[in-house]
Design an enzyme around this catalytic site. Structure first.
Site, PDB file in Angstrom:
ATOM      1  N   CYS A   2      20.783  71.996  18.493  1.00 57.24           N
ATOM      2  CA  CYS A   2      21.363  73.155  17.813  1.00 57.24           C
ATOM      3  C   CYS A   2      20.630  74.401  18.297  1.00 57.24           C
ATOM      4  CB  CYS A   2      21.146  73.009  16.310  1.00 57.24           C
ATOM      5  SG  CYS A   2      21.824  71.499  15.642  1.00 57.24           S
ATOM      6  N   ARG A  27      24.362  76.146  22.811  1.00 54.50           N
ATOM      7  CA  ARG A  27      23.581  75.008  22.274  1.00 54.50           C
ATOM      8  C   ARG A  27      24.314  74.307  21.147  1.00 54.50           C
ATOM      9  NH1 ARG A  27      18.022  74.931  23.640  1.00 54.50           N
ATOM     10  NH2 ARG A  27      17.666  73.497  21.947  1.00 54.50           N
ATOM     11  N   TRP A  70      25.076  71.773  16.129  1.00 57.14           N
ATOM     12  CA  TRP A  70      25.716  70.728  16.931  1.00 57.14           C
ATOM     13  C   TRP A  70      25.570  69.485  16.072  1.00 57.14           C
ATOM     14  CZ3 TRP A  70      28.613  70.010  21.229  1.00 57.14           C
ATOM     15  CH2 TRP A  70      28.729  68.727  21.712  1.00 57.14           C
ATOM     16  N   ASN A  96      16.707  71.514  13.789  1.00 56.51           N
ATOM     17  CA  ASN A  96      17.283  70.979  15.032  1.00 56.51           C
ATOM     18  C   ASN A  96      16.588  69.643  15.276  1.00 56.51           C
ATOM     19  OD1 ASN A  96      18.413  70.547  17.501  1.00 56.51           O
ATOM     20  ND2 ASN A  96      17.154  72.029  18.603  1.00 56.51           N
ATOM     21  N   GLY A  97      17.349  68.547  15.205  1.00 55.54           N
ATOM     22  CA  GLY A  97      16.720  67.224  15.377  1.00 55.54           C
ATOM     23  C   GLY A  97      17.350  66.215  14.438  1.00 55.54           C
ATOM     24  N   GLU A 479      31.059  56.082  40.519  1.00 57.07           N
ATOM     25  CA  GLU A 479      30.565  57.292  39.856  1.00 57.07           C
ATOM     26  C   GLU A 479      29.881  58.213  40.862  1.00 57.07           C
ATOM     27  OE1 GLU A 479      30.833  59.027  37.356  1.00 57.07           O
ATOM     28  OE2 GLU A 479      29.022  60.259  37.322  1.00 57.07           O
ATOM     29  N   LYS A 483      30.981  62.038  41.367  1.00 56.71           N
ATOM     30  CA  LYS A 483      30.040  63.152  41.175  1.00 56.71           C
ATOM     31  C   LYS A 483      30.024  64.034  42.408  1.00 56.71           C
ATOM     32  CE  LYS A 483      29.488  63.362  37.975  1.00 56.71           C
ATOM     33  NZ  LYS A 483      29.840  62.685  36.806  1.00 56.71           N
ATOM     34  N   GLU A 486      33.424  65.972  42.969  1.00 55.86           N
ATOM     35  CA  GLU A 486      33.842  66.981  41.987  1.00 55.86           C
ATOM     36  C   GLU A 486      32.952  68.224  42.025  1.00 55.86           C
ATOM     37  OE1 GLU A 486      32.156  64.810  37.998  1.00 55.86           O
ATOM     38  OE2 GLU A 486      33.651  66.350  37.788  1.00 55.86           O
ATOM     39  N   HIS A 502      37.817  44.271  54.072  1.00 54.95           N
ATOM     40  CA  HIS A 502      39.229  44.305  53.662  1.00 54.95           C
ATOM     41  C   HIS A 502      39.833  45.675  53.897  1.00 54.95           C
ATOM     42  CE1 HIS A 502      38.647  40.336  51.988  1.00 54.95           C
ATOM     43  NE2 HIS A 502      37.556  40.778  51.408  1.00 54.95           N
ATOM     44  N   LYS A 601      35.964  71.172  31.465  1.00 56.35           N
ATOM     45  CA  LYS A 601      34.993  70.253  30.865  1.00 56.35           C
ATOM     46  C   LYS A 601      35.691  69.187  30.026  1.00 56.35           C
ATOM     47  CE  LYS A 601      31.191  68.384  29.785  1.00 56.35           C
ATOM     48  NZ  LYS A 601      30.605  67.477  30.785  1.00 56.35           N
TER      49      LYS A 601
HETATM   50  C1  AGP Z   1      33.031  63.651  34.970  1.00 56.97           C
HETATM   51  O1  AGP Z   1      32.007  64.255  35.717  1.00 56.97           O
HETATM   52  C2  AGP Z   1      34.225  64.552  34.776  1.00 56.97           C
HETATM   53  N1  AGP Z   1      33.872  65.815  34.303  1.00 56.97           N
HETATM   54  C3  AGP Z   1      35.360  63.887  34.043  1.00 56.97           C
HETATM   55  O2  AGP Z   1      35.739  62.768  34.805  1.00 56.97           O
HETATM   56  C4  AGP Z   1      35.080  63.396  32.608  1.00 56.97           C
HETATM   57  O3  AGP Z   1      34.180  62.326  32.626  1.00 56.97           O
HETATM   58  C5  AGP Z   1      36.411  62.910  32.014  1.00 56.97           C
HETATM   59  O4  AGP Z   1      37.292  64.011  31.960  1.00 56.97           O
HETATM   60  C6  AGP Z   1      36.274  62.303  30.625  1.00 56.97           C
HETATM   61  O5  AGP Z   1      35.810  63.293  29.737  1.00 56.97           O
HETATM   62  P1  AGP Z   1      35.336  62.801  28.260  1.00 56.97           P
HETATM   63  O6  AGP Z   1      34.155  61.914  28.467  1.00 56.97           O
HETATM   64  O7  AGP Z   1      35.009  64.067  27.545  1.00 56.97           O
HETATM   65  O8  AGP Z   1      36.483  62.064  27.641  1.00 56.97           O
END
Ligand code: AGP
Length: 606
Positions: A2, A27, A70, A96-97, A479, A483, A486, A502, A601
């Site tokens: 928070c 935060r 938060w 906060n905690g 993953e 990463k 993206e 394959h 996000k």
């Molecule tokens: C991951 O780096 C991405 N930003 C994206 O794939 C994300 O994981 C996905 O949109 C799922 O989001 P969520 O965990 O908020 O559901």
């Protein structure tokens, strides 16, 4: 995580507090509140704009405490917003905690006649101080007496109506910094809201308690009445301060991984029994005993967390698991039988495809569960039960600390299910110990950030990458590719290493490097063979390997070492190394790693 902010001086406190809060909104932003001695507390759902609308009086107070929440315990609403007060409205606390033993303390206080307004852990602190004051302790001693009863983490701000110029703050596990001004002093969760007023800062250490007035500041501990805490001059700008001094939120959030693992584990391991204690699942424990199939749904990184969860839960609990892209599951008319449970993994708790997958599961009568970071989010509210990550806000669009947390919580779910099935106590204790040691091992990977940066820079001109791995390292490969692509926009693919012949092997040449995740586990030799076949075709190989493995250098162009860990948990360390690789590869190209082009996000649309 928070946002907390306090002021005591000679100026009107309310504009200073509101402005400070607005600089802390990254935060936490689900509710906000302010207390200034001599005036009623003002609280609201939402963030600073809503709080400002409710501040309708001419507040002459020259001290006060303010908070952006938060949520961790209790829905994000007005009654749960901080500050929280005692029965008489004389003592107000901002926190906060997480206080682990708040339930037993609350029971004692209720038995002693205290009345509570909220469901938060924080409110207990205000009532404990009230009780100590009524036992004739002064303000400072009443706070010390209270802190000795708490177990958990806190960054606290405490204000007392009968001593309006004094603010007491305390730090245990959550950051607190004191800004030292001229005839005025400030306290906050980080330097961001203070920098405008003063650059002279005093960063408290765990166990510190500071007694702050407009012209004095004294630091003590629970045992000593005075300790020396030097102040320092901070040269950060406001942007750097909100990122904790890091250049990007993504790096700051990766560096939080050890704390994130601790927060995911806090109060959830019964070490001597080798069991997991997941309060959010206890209400459906009977149903969980009877499930004969678990479907995990998620998107992007959360989906990859699900793939790791499949390996963990099948190997540790013997429950059949399928992992589905939420965007596919919701449209393909899945077969769901009475003893099927569906688990959604989502950092934001608002991803539309994942939410609609849960709704589809509910329409089929399935038990629905969630592993969610955002308390009170839609997925958290619409699932029958679940486990919160307690990872704090994740600001960077690329999910980093959330994935680390998701894998740790999936390990706890596997332990929770396994120990009610065939997982032995010894195996449970072994996993519990491995989880306990994970924060320290994660720190060791993070300490290699600059080494990893050097390797990433060797390949800065590459436009194509392959990531390969087997077993737990296969989802890690997926993953790692996500990463990288993206945040840096280059082409990257993740593959099961066993798939090379394959198809993917055809792509390999000297311009197409491969990242091979090859810890010393049960499939190590097989992945080494894949690395050899790649290098035979002039493909470069970057190995993510176990510290001490010298042999791997013979089949690699570069090696990034991770500490030795159990096969189930080594993947957490590989993931952190892969996140750092992607971060440095992109950041050193000057790309906006916190806000990559074309991405959001939280994907709340289809
Ligand atoms: C991951 O780096 C991405 N930003 C994206 O794939 C994300 O994981 C996905 O949109 C799922 O989001 P969520 O965990 O908020 O559901």
């Amino acid at each position: 995580m928070c946002g907390i902010f306090a002021y005591t001086g000679s100026k009107k406190a309310s504009p200073i507090l509101l402005e400070g809060l607005s600089m802390l909104e990254y935060r936490g932003y689900d509710s906000a509140g302010i207390y200034m001695p001599g005036f009623d507390v003002v609280k609201t759902p939402g963030a600073v704009a809503e709080l400002t609308k409710r501040m309708t009086k001419d507040y002459s107070a020259t001290s006060g405490i303010a908070h952006l929440r938060w949520a961790t315990h209790g829905a994000p609403n007005e009654v749960n917003a901080h500050p929280h007060g005692d029965c008489d409205g004389d003592v107000f606390v901002i926190h906060n905690g997480i206080i682990e033993n708040f339930r037993e303390l609350k029971e004692e206080l209720l038995a002693g006649g205290h009345t509570f307004k909220s469901e938060t852990d924080t409110e207990v602190i205000a009532h404990l101080i009230e009780g100590a004051l009524k036992d004739k302790l002064n303000f400072e001693d009443a706070v010390i007496d209270t802190l000795k009863k708490l177990r958990g983490t806190y960054g606290l701000l405490i204000s007392y109506a009968k001593d309006p110029d004094t603010i007491i703050t305390a730090r245990m596990g959550s950051p607190v910094v004191v800004g030292l001004g001229d005839g005025e002093n400030f306290i906050a969760s980080d330097a961001t809201p203070i920098l405008k007023h003063t650059k002279q800062m005093m960063f408290l250490s765990d166990g510190d308690v500071a007694i702050i007035t407009p012209t004095t500041h004294r630091v003590r501990t629970l045992l000593e009445t005075e300790v020396d805490r030097p102040s320092e001059t901070i040269t950060w700008d406001v942007g750097e301060a909100s990122r904790g001094g890091y250049p990007h939120f993504m790096l700051k959030e990766m560096m939080e991984s050890p704390e994130v693992i601790e927060n995911a584990l806090r109060g959830r391991l019964i070490m001597e029994e080798g069991k997991a204690k997941l309060g959010g699942l206890e209400a459906v424990e009977k149903e969980l005993q009877n499930i004969d199939r678990l479907i995990i749904v998620g998107c992007g990184t959360a989906y990859y967390a699900g793939l790791i969860g499949e390996y963990l839960i099948e190997s540790l609990a013997g429950v059949p698991v399928e992992v589905e892209l939420a965007s596919e599951f919701r449209y393909r008319k899945p077969v769901i039988r009475p003893n099927t449970a569906v688990l959604a993994i989502s950092q934001s708790g608002e991803t539309l495809d994942t939410l609609e997958a849960i709704r589809e599961a509910k329409r089929h009568g399935a038990l629905t569960l969630g592993i969610v970071n955002t308390v009170g989010s839609t997925i958290a509210r619409e699932t029958d039960a679940g486990v919160y990550n307690h990872a704090g806000p994740e600001i960077g669009v690329a999910s980093t600390k959330a994935l680390v947390s998701q894998v740790v919580i999936l390990s706890l779910v596997a332990l929770f299910l396994g120990r009610t099935r065939s997982l032995s106590k010894d195996d449970g204790v072994a996993l519990a110990n491995a989880l306990k040691s994970l924060p320290e091992l994660a720190k060791k990977v993070l300490e290699q950030s600059e080494e990893i940066r050097k390797v990433a820079n060797v390949y800065k001109d590459s436009r194509d990458f392959l990531f390969i791995g087997r077993k737990f390292s296969y989802p890690a490969a997926l993953e790692g590719a996500l990463k990288l692509k993206e945040v840096s926009y280059v082409h990257a693919e993740g593959y099961g290493a066993g798939e090379m012949k394959h198809g993917p092997l055809a792509m390999i040449d000297e311009k197409f490097p491969t990242v091979a995740i090859v810890p010393q586990d049960s499939v190590y030799e097989k992945t080494v063979s894949n690395m050899i076949e790649i290098r035979t075709r002039k493909g470069s190989v970057i190995a993510i390997a176990t510290a001490g493995d010298e042999k791997i250098k013979e089949v690699s162009d570069h090696v990034i070492y991770i500490p030795k860990a159990s096969e189930e948990l080594s993947v957490v360390l590989s993931i952190i190394a892969l996140q750092l690789f992607a971060y440095h590869f992109a950041a050193d190209k000057g790309l906006n790693v916190d806000r990559p082009r074309n991405l959001a996000k939280s994907v709340t649309v289809e």
